[in-house]
Design a protein around this motif. Structure first.
Motif, PDB file in Angstrom:
ATOM      1  N   GLU A  97       4.345   5.931   1.944  1.00  0.00           N
ATOM      2  CA  GLU A  97       5.487   5.647   2.109  1.00  0.00           C
ATOM      3  C   GLU A  97       6.056   4.770   0.871  1.00  0.00           C
ATOM      4  O   GLU A  97       7.041   5.035   0.417  1.00  0.00           O
ATOM      5  CB  GLU A  97       5.921   5.116   3.503  1.00  0.00           C
ATOM      6  CG  GLU A  97       5.767   6.013   4.477  1.00  0.00           C
ATOM      7  CD  GLU A  97       6.505   7.349   4.486  1.00  0.00           C
ATOM      8  OE1 GLU A  97       7.657   7.242   4.056  1.00  0.00           O
ATOM      9  OE2 GLU A  97       6.017   8.337   5.046  1.00  0.00           O
ATOM     10  N   ILE A  98       5.581   3.762   0.709  1.00  0.00           N
ATOM     11  CA  ILE A  98       5.723   2.805  -0.472  1.00  0.00           C
ATOM     12  C   ILE A  98       5.953   3.570  -1.742  1.00  0.00           C
ATOM     13  O   ILE A  98       6.893   3.620  -2.437  1.00  0.00           O
ATOM     14  CB  ILE A  98       4.875   1.804  -0.364  1.00  0.00           C
ATOM     15  CG1 ILE A  98       4.836   0.915   0.608  1.00  0.00           C
ATOM     16  CG2 ILE A  98       5.255   0.870  -1.597  1.00  0.00           C
ATOM     17  CD1 ILE A  98       3.659  -0.181   0.963  1.00  0.00           C
ATOM     18  N   ALA A  99       5.004   4.511  -1.988  1.00  0.00           N
ATOM     19  CA  ALA A  99       4.761   5.097  -3.245  1.00  0.00           C
ATOM     20  C   ALA A  99       6.016   6.302  -3.378  1.00  0.00           C
ATOM     21  O   ALA A  99       6.330   6.587  -4.416  1.00  0.00           O
ATOM     22  CB  ALA A  99       3.319   6.093  -3.456  1.00  0.00           C
ATOM     23  N   GLU A 100       6.327   6.879  -2.262  1.00  0.00           N
ATOM     24  CA  GLU A 100       7.550   7.617  -1.991  1.00  0.00           C
ATOM     25  C   GLU A 100       8.733   7.171  -2.642  1.00  0.00           C
ATOM     26  O   GLU A 100       9.630   7.899  -3.436  1.00  0.00           O
ATOM     27  CB  GLU A 100       7.882   7.987  -0.583  1.00  0.00           C
ATOM     28  CG  GLU A 100       6.549   9.183   0.018  1.00  0.00           C
ATOM     29  CD  GLU A 100       7.044  10.686  -0.508  1.00  0.00           C
ATOM     30  OE1 GLU A 100       8.083  11.077  -0.174  1.00  0.00           O
ATOM     31  OE2 GLU A 100       6.130  11.264  -1.402  1.00  0.00           O
ATOM     32  N   GLN A 101       8.922   5.709  -2.362  1.00  0.00           N
ATOM     33  CA  GLN A 101      10.030   4.969  -2.825  1.00  0.00           C
ATOM     34  C   GLN A 101       9.923   4.775  -4.288  1.00  0.00           C
ATOM     35  O   GLN A 101      10.942   5.000  -5.148  1.00  0.00           O
ATOM     36  CB  GLN A 101      10.338   3.656  -2.092  1.00  0.00           C
ATOM     37  CG  GLN A 101      10.603   4.013  -0.748  1.00  0.00           C
ATOM     38  CD  GLN A 101      10.457   2.750  -0.097  1.00  0.00           C
ATOM     39  OE1 GLN A 101      11.217   1.768  -0.135  1.00  0.00           O
ATOM     40  NE2 GLN A 101       9.584   2.690   1.197  1.00  0.00           N
ATOM     41  N   ILE A 102       8.787   4.076  -4.885  1.00  0.00           N
ATOM     42  CA  ILE A 102       8.557   3.572  -6.000  1.00  0.00           C
ATOM     43  C   ILE A 102       8.417   4.839  -7.276  1.00  0.00           C
ATOM     44  O   ILE A 102       8.963   4.575  -8.330  1.00  0.00           O
ATOM     45  CB  ILE A 102       7.374   3.029  -6.269  1.00  0.00           C
ATOM     46  CG1 ILE A 102       7.435   1.691  -5.261  1.00  0.00           C
ATOM     47  CG2 ILE A 102       7.074   2.327  -7.839  1.00  0.00           C
ATOM     48  CD1 ILE A 102       6.503   0.640  -5.232  1.00  0.00           C
ATOM     49  N   GLU A 103       8.172   6.128  -6.742  1.00  0.00           N
ATOM     50  CA  GLU A 103       7.956   7.497  -7.699  1.00  0.00           C
ATOM     51  C   GLU A 103       9.175   7.587  -8.375  1.00  0.00           C
ATOM     52  O   GLU A 103       9.274   8.452  -9.340  1.00  0.00           O
ATOM     53  CB  GLU A 103       7.456   8.557  -7.054  1.00  0.00           C
ATOM     54  CG  GLU A 103       8.363   9.030  -6.072  1.00  0.00           C
ATOM     55  CD  GLU A 103       7.672  10.148  -5.057  1.00  0.00           C
ATOM     56  OE1 GLU A 103       8.496  10.927  -4.662  1.00  0.00           O
ATOM     57  OE2 GLU A 103       6.403  10.326  -4.902  1.00  0.00           O
TER      58      GLU A 103
END
Length: 219
Positions: A97-103
Motif C-alpha cells: 500500500e505504501i508503494a502504491e502511493q510512492i510509485e
C-alpha cells in the motif's frame, strides 16, 4: 505526462495480460472495481495517446509505448517495496500500500537513487522481477507448487499474491524465498500438500496456498 489514474489503468492491464491471453474492458473494470462506462471512457483516452490498442468488442492490448510506461511504473513500485524492507525494516506484508502511493512520484532520479542504494536488485521482496530502466520485465519460468508431484524437489522463488493474509500465512509457516521444498504427500480429496522444507521441517499447505507459491524445480 500521465495522471495517477492513467498509470493505474496501465498497470492493471499489464498485470491482467500476464494472467490471460485476452483481456476485456469488463476484466479491467472488475480488476479496478470501477464501473464500465468510466473504464470505457478511460480506455478510449489511453488509446488516443497510443498507449492501448482498442477496438470495440475486441481484447485490449498495450502498445509498445504502453508496455514501457507500465513497466516503468511497476519498476518504481517494486524498488520502493525493496527499499522499505531492506532499509526501513518493514515486513513484506506491509509494503504494498505504501508503494502504491510512492510509485506515482515523477522524479526518475529519485528512483534511480533508490536503485543505486539497493545495489541494483533484480527482484523485489516477493521475488517478482524489477523492470529495468527501459521498462523491460524479465520472464520468470516458475511453476506453481501445486503443479508439482510427490517426490519432486523445488526452490521457493516468488509469491503469486501480495495479499496480507497470504504473506502472513507464509511467515507463520516460516517459509522464506530460497527455501528448498520437497513434496512428500498430496491428498487425493482436496490436494492438500505435506512438504519438507530445507530437509528439517514438515509443513502442510492447502491447494490454494500451493497455487500462490512459485518455485523452480531442482534437477
Amino acid at each position: 505526462m500521465m495522471t495517477l489514474t492513467e498509470e493505474n489503468y496501465l498497470k492493471a492491464l499489464f498485470h491482467l495480460s500476464l494472467e490471460n491471453e485476452e483481456v476485456s474492458v469488463l476484466d479491467l473494470s472488475k480488476s479496478l472495481n470501477i464501473k464500465m462506462p468510466t473504464v470505457n471512457s478511460m480506455v478510449k483516452k489511453l488509446s488516443s495517446k497510443e498507449l492501448i490498442s482498442y477496438e470495440k468488442y475486441k481484447p485490449l492490448t498495450l502498445t509498445q509505448g504502453g508496455k514501457r510506461a507500465a513497466g516503468l511504473i511497476i519498476r518504481k513500485h517494486r524498488l520502493v517495496e525493496m527499499f522499505l524492507v531492506e532499509h526501513l525494516g518493514f515486513g513484506w506484508d506491509e509494503v504494498h500500500e505504501i508503494a502504491e502511493q510512492i510509485e506515482h512520484i515523477k522524479s526518475q532520479r529519485f528512483f534511480d537513487r533508490i536503485d543505486q542504494l539497493l545495489d541494483f536488485p533484480k527482484v523485489d521482496p516477493h521475488g517478482s522481477p524489477i523492470p529495468d530502466i527501459n521498462g523491460e520485465v524479465a520472464i520468470q519460468n516458475y511453476k506453481k507448487l501445486e503443479e508439482c508431484h510427490e517426490g519432486q524437489q523445488a526452490t521457493f522463488m516468488s509469491v503469486g499474491s501480495s495479499q496480507d493474509s497470504f504473506l502472513k500465512l507464509i511467515d507463520k509457516l516460516n517459509l522464506k524465498l530460497g527455501d528448498k521444498i520437497k513434496v512428500l504427500e498430496i491428498q487425493d480429496f482436496d490436494k492438500t500438500m505435506r512438504v519438507l522444507v530445507n530437509n528439517n521441517s514438515e509443513q502442510t499447505l492447502s491447494q490454494l496456498g500451493a497455487t500462490k507459491i512459485l518455485v523452480k524445480l531442482n534437477v
